[in-house]
Design an enzyme around this catalytic site. Structure first.
Site, PDB file in Angstrom:
ATOM      1  N   TYR A  33      26.253  68.407 -63.399  1.00  0.00           N
ATOM      2  CA  TYR A  33      26.550  67.660 -64.117  1.00  0.00           C
ATOM      3  C   TYR A  33      25.165  66.305 -64.513  1.00  0.00           C
ATOM      4  O   TYR A  33      24.766  66.480 -63.223  1.00  0.00           O
ATOM      5  CB  TYR A  33      28.142  66.847 -63.522  1.00  0.00           C
ATOM      6  CG  TYR A  33      27.912  66.183 -62.313  1.00  0.00           C
ATOM      7  CD1 TYR A  33      27.292  66.853 -61.252  1.00  0.00           C
ATOM      8  CD2 TYR A  33      28.272  65.036 -62.578  1.00  0.00           C
ATOM      9  CE1 TYR A  33      27.821  66.548 -60.157  1.00  0.00           C
ATOM     10  CE2 TYR A  33      28.359  64.226 -61.059  1.00  0.00           C
ATOM     11  CZ  TYR A  33      27.958  64.895 -59.960  1.00  0.00           C
ATOM     12  OH  TYR A  33      27.190  64.256 -59.091  1.00  0.00           O
ATOM     13  N   LYS A 147      21.870  68.697 -59.365  1.00  0.00           N
ATOM     14  CA  LYS A 147      22.967  68.199 -58.875  1.00  0.00           C
ATOM     15  C   LYS A 147      23.709  68.782 -59.605  1.00  0.00           C
ATOM     16  O   LYS A 147      24.341  68.347 -61.105  1.00  0.00           O
ATOM     17  CB  LYS A 147      23.014  66.814 -60.536  1.00  0.00           C
ATOM     18  CG  LYS A 147      23.883  65.105 -60.268  1.00  0.00           C
ATOM     19  CD  LYS A 147      23.886  64.139 -61.066  1.00  0.00           C
ATOM     20  CE  LYS A 147      24.596  63.634 -61.169  1.00  0.00           C
ATOM     21  NZ  LYS A 147      24.895  62.705 -59.699  1.00  0.00           N
ATOM     22  N   GLU A 179      21.205  61.044 -47.555  1.00  0.00           N
ATOM     23  CA  GLU A 179      21.940  60.431 -49.108  1.00  0.00           C
ATOM     24  C   GLU A 179      23.119  60.208 -48.118  1.00  0.00           C
ATOM     25  O   GLU A 179      23.317  60.474 -47.866  1.00  0.00           O
ATOM     26  CB  GLU A 179      22.038  60.842 -50.244  1.00  0.00           C
ATOM     27  CG  GLU A 179      21.950  62.096 -50.036  1.00  0.00           C
ATOM     28  CD  GLU A 179      21.510  62.272 -52.046  1.00  0.00           C
ATOM     29  OE1 GLU A 179      21.898  61.924 -52.522  1.00  0.00           O
ATOM     30  OE2 GLU A 179      21.821  63.496 -51.760  1.00  0.00           O
ATOM     31  N   LEU A 203      19.407  63.878 -54.283  1.00  0.00           N
ATOM     32  CA  LEU A 203      19.330  64.012 -55.563  1.00  0.00           C
ATOM     33  C   LEU A 203      18.683  62.503 -55.552  1.00  0.00           C
ATOM     34  O   LEU A 203      19.403  61.237 -55.491  1.00  0.00           O
ATOM     35  CB  LEU A 203      21.532  63.863 -56.073  1.00  0.00           C
ATOM     36  CG  LEU A 203      20.637  63.532 -57.550  1.00  0.00           C
ATOM     37  CD1 LEU A 203      20.165  65.068 -57.963  1.00  0.00           C
ATOM     38  CD2 LEU A 203      22.392  63.109 -57.694  1.00  0.00           C
TER      39      LEU A 203
HETATM   40  N1  PDD Z   1      26.378  60.247 -57.840  1.00  0.00           N
HETATM   41  N2  PDD Z   1      22.878  61.136 -54.603  1.00  0.00           N
HETATM   42  C1  PDD Z   1      24.237  61.729 -55.328  1.00  0.00           C
HETATM   43  C2  PDD Z   1      24.726  62.706 -54.055  1.00  0.00           C
HETATM   44  C3  PDD Z   1      24.796  61.021 -55.916  1.00  0.00           C
HETATM   45  O1  PDD Z   1      26.010  62.005 -56.475  1.00  0.00           O
HETATM   46  C4  PDD Z   1      24.575  60.077 -56.953  1.00  0.00           C
HETATM   47  C5  PDD Z   1      25.107  59.991 -57.895  1.00  0.00           C
HETATM   48  C6  PDD Z   1      23.772  59.885 -56.064  1.00  0.00           C
HETATM   49  C7  PDD Z   1      22.459  58.111 -57.151  1.00  0.00           C
HETATM   50  O2  PDD Z   1      22.233  58.129 -58.001  1.00  0.00           O
HETATM   51  P1  PDD Z   1      22.288  57.895 -59.588  1.00  0.00           P
HETATM   52  O3  PDD Z   1      21.689  56.701 -59.185  1.00  0.00           O
HETATM   53  O4  PDD Z   1      21.414  58.118 -60.484  1.00  0.00           O
HETATM   54  O5  PDD Z   1      23.478  57.452 -60.257  1.00  0.00           O
HETATM   55  C8  PDD Z   1      23.016  59.990 -55.145  1.00  0.00           C
HETATM   56  C9  PDD Z   1      26.944  59.901 -59.728  1.00  0.00           C
HETATM   57  C10 PDD Z   1      27.554  58.283 -58.867  1.00  0.00           C
HETATM   58  C11 PDD Z   1      28.531  60.584 -59.207  1.00  0.00           C
HETATM   59  O6  PDD Z   1      28.522  61.932 -58.149  1.00  0.00           O
HETATM   60  O7  PDD Z   1      29.457  60.390 -59.428  1.00  0.00           O
END
Ligand code: PDD
Length: 281
Positions: A33, A147, A179, A203
């Site tokens: 996703y 993801k 993270e 991620l």
């Molecule tokens: N998630 N690490 C994880 C495990 C994440 O799920 C996310 C973002 C990030 C940050 O990634 P980005 O800057 O590309 O949003 C790091 C989204 C917000 C979610 O799962 O809803």
């Protein structure tokens, strides 16, 4: 304004949208996703999100049924249809619907679901005062660069944080920080602004990349290297990055104050620079 969904070419309200009970996303979490947002009608780093979606799908051997430009058209159409200026767009791609067997079904068409809702910004108070986080063991698999729809450890971690009165859980693998459950972490140690390196254990967030770039452009010493949990407790500042949190100051870790317990100067600078960059687009 409507919350709308796209499911394999069909538009409907989110409440009317349906996928099969045999969908492998539901049965196995077998899919990937993205969360993308718009600012004032502009999709934020769409190319990077679509490339990451494609890379995640490839890692688990799903071929996206739409090209990047087709996905872009659908996303832009969805944003227009929704009518919101700040839109929260989820794209879920699963291996498809088939009778339940662990191995890949022979003939199956991936399911593509998108939802478009209004993006609700975080309360200003959190941004101004900073948030508390907790640390928790990283019990995830070793391909966190994908993801994936399998988010159980993230779900459990976030719930653990909420129950502890905190905003986010930070995962720790072998004593090292990876993270957050839904965000990346940065630590300010003296002049250095450090975030764990990209690789299989995190991620690599789109926001993380943007913040690394903004910091470097402004002469800050941005470093990608391993961080121990013990280093976080004595950090001058901590902050989170992500699509939902943008740049968010952290003022407590496991109940202990970080620095003087207030958002630090470097964090505030990066928050402002991030907002300015959005406003200038
Ligand atoms: N998630 N690490 C994880 C495990 C994440 O799920 C996310 C973002 C990030 C940050 O990634 P980005 O800057 O590309 O949003 C790091 C989204 C917000 C979610 O799962 O809803």
């Amino acid at each position: 304004m409507p919350n709308i969904a796209f499911v394999n070419g069909k538009w409907s309200s989110i409440s009317a949208a349906k996928v099969s009970v045999e969908d492998r996303g539901f049965q196995f979490g077998d899919g990937v996703y993205e969360l993308i947002r718009t600012y004032q009608g502009e999709v934020f780093h769409l190319d990077e999100h679509l490339s990451r979606l494609e890379a995640s799908a490839k890692e688990i051997e799903i071929t996206l049924p739409y090209t990047g430009s087709r996905l872009e058209k659908i996303i832009r159409l969805g944003c227009r249809k929704s009518g919101f200026t700040d839109v929260k767009i989820y794209i879920q791609v699963t291996r498809g619907a088939a009778p339940r067997l662990h191995s890949f079904p022979k003939k199956v068409k991936p399911t593509v679901v998108m939802t478009f809702r209004e993006f609700e910004p975080l309360p200003l108070k959190l941004r101004e005062e900073g948030v508390a986080i907790i640390s928790t063991p990283d019990i995830r698999w070793a391909r966190c660069n994908v993801k994936s729809l399998n988010l159980l450890p993230n779900v459990m971690g976030r719930e653990q944080a909420l129950r502890a009165g905190a905003f986010e859980a930070i995962f720790i693998r072998d004593g090292k920080v990876t993270e957050g459950a839904g965000s990346n972490l940065f630590a300010v140690l003296g002049k250095k602004i450090i975030t764990p390196p990209a690789g299989p254990y995190i991620l690599s967030g789109i926001t993380r990349e943007v913040v690394l770039r903004i910091g470097k452009e402004n002469g800050l010493e941005m470093v990608e290297k391993e961080l121990k949990l013990s280093q976080l407790y004595s950090a001058d500042e901590l902050f989170l990055t992500g699509t939902t949190v943008e740049v968010l100051p952290v003022v407590r870790l496991d109940g202990k104050p970080i620095g003087d317990g207030r958002p630090g100067e470097k964090t505030k600078f990066l928050c402002r620079a991030f907002q300015e960059q959005i406003a200038s687009k």
